[in-house]
Design an enzyme around this catalytic site. Sequence first.
Site, PDB file in Angstrom:
ATOM      1  N   HIS A 186       0.859  -1.181   0.000  1.00  0.00           N
ATOM      2  CA  HIS A 186       0.000   0.000   0.000  1.00  0.00           C
ATOM      3  C   HIS A 186       0.899   1.235   0.000  1.00  0.00           C
ATOM      4  O   HIS A 186       2.061   1.174   0.392  1.00  0.00           O
ATOM      5  CB  HIS A 186      -0.897   0.017   1.229  1.00  0.00           C
ATOM      6  CG  HIS A 186      -2.005  -0.985   1.171  1.00  0.00           C
ATOM      7  ND1 HIS A 186      -3.048  -0.984   2.070  1.00  0.00           N
ATOM      8  CD2 HIS A 186      -2.242  -2.014   0.328  1.00  0.00           C
ATOM      9  CE1 HIS A 186      -3.876  -1.955   1.786  1.00  0.00           C
ATOM     10  NE2 HIS A 186      -3.405  -2.613   0.732  1.00  0.00           N
ATOM     11  N   GLU A 231       1.170   3.791   1.877  1.00  0.00           N
ATOM     12  CA  GLU A 231       1.761   4.145   3.167  1.00  0.00           C
ATOM     13  C   GLU A 231       2.962   3.265   3.497  1.00  0.00           C
ATOM     14  O   GLU A 231       4.001   3.748   3.952  1.00  0.00           O
ATOM     15  CB  GLU A 231       0.732   4.011   4.295  1.00  0.00           C
ATOM     16  CG  GLU A 231      -0.509   4.851   4.112  1.00  0.00           C
ATOM     17  CD  GLU A 231      -1.669   4.086   3.480  1.00  0.00           C
ATOM     18  OE1 GLU A 231      -1.481   3.452   2.409  1.00  0.00           O
ATOM     19  OE2 GLU A 231      -2.774   4.141   4.045  1.00  0.00           O
ATOM     20  N   CYS A 246      -5.876   1.692   6.255  1.00  0.00           N
ATOM     21  CA  CYS A 246      -6.450   0.412   6.668  1.00  0.00           C
ATOM     22  C   CYS A 246      -5.728  -0.039   7.944  1.00  0.00           C
ATOM     23  O   CYS A 246      -4.776   0.601   8.395  1.00  0.00           O
ATOM     24  CB  CYS A 246      -6.282  -0.629   5.557  1.00  0.00           C
ATOM     25  SG  CYS A 246      -4.562  -1.167   5.310  1.00  0.00           S
ATOM     26  N   CYS A 304      -1.853  -0.728   7.519  1.00  0.00           N
ATOM     27  CA  CYS A 304      -1.065   0.501   7.407  1.00  0.00           C
ATOM     28  C   CYS A 304      -1.036   1.279   8.716  1.00  0.00           C
ATOM     29  O   CYS A 304       0.004   1.819   9.106  1.00  0.00           O
ATOM     30  CB  CYS A 304      -1.615   1.363   6.276  1.00  0.00           C
ATOM     31  SG  CYS A 304      -1.387   0.602   4.647  1.00  0.00           S
TER      32      CYS A 304
END
Length: 194
Positions: free
Chosen positions: A56, A58, A86, A89
Site C-alpha cells: 500500500h 503508506e 487500513c 497501514c
Amino acid sequence: MPASAADEYAMRIALDQAHNAWLAGEVPVGAVIMRAGQVIATGYNRPITTHDPTAHAEVVALRHAASLLGNYRLPECELFVTLEPCAMCAMAMMHARLKRVVFAATDPKTGVAGSVLNLFEQPQLNHHTCVSGGVLAEASAKLLREFFAQRREAARQRRAAARALEAGESPVIPTGDATHLDSEPKEFQPLPGR
C-alpha cells in the site's frame, strides 16, 4: 478548522503519487512522509504490479523513509495519505512511531482512523499518534471515483466484445484496462482491499 498551507502542500504531493498509481494500473492512493517541512519519502499503491499485498502507498513510503533515515522509527516524521489508512497501514505507522498522520478521503469500508474504528485511539496500544482527516478530501475522492468509473466502463466494453464474439459478430475492442474490475465497487465506496 481549515487545513494549513503546509498540510495542503504535502497532500498535493500525495495526490501526485496517487496519479502515479493510476498510471501504473493501481488503485490511485498516494503517500508522502515529511519531516520539518521537507519531503523524506513518497509512495503509491503497488500491490498489483509487485504481487505484494502489503505494498500500500503508506507502507511503500514508510519502507523508503526508514531505509533513507537508517531507522524504522520515524518519530519526527508526518505521513500524508490520500485515503484513510487500513488496519495494516495504521499498525505500521504506529510501529514507526510517526508524530502525525493526515489523510484526505475517508474509507467507510476499511478505514481505521475513525470510519470503521479508530486504532489510533486504542488505549491498550503502546504508541499513539495524532491523526486528522479531510485535507483535500474532495480531490482524492474525485480521483478515486474517476478511476473506478473508467475501470467499470472498460469492463463493460470487454463484456460487450465477448458477447459479440460469442454471437459471431465483429467486436468493438475496449480501451483501457479493466483488470480486477469485477471486485471493485459500483460507486465510490472506498476500496475493499485496495
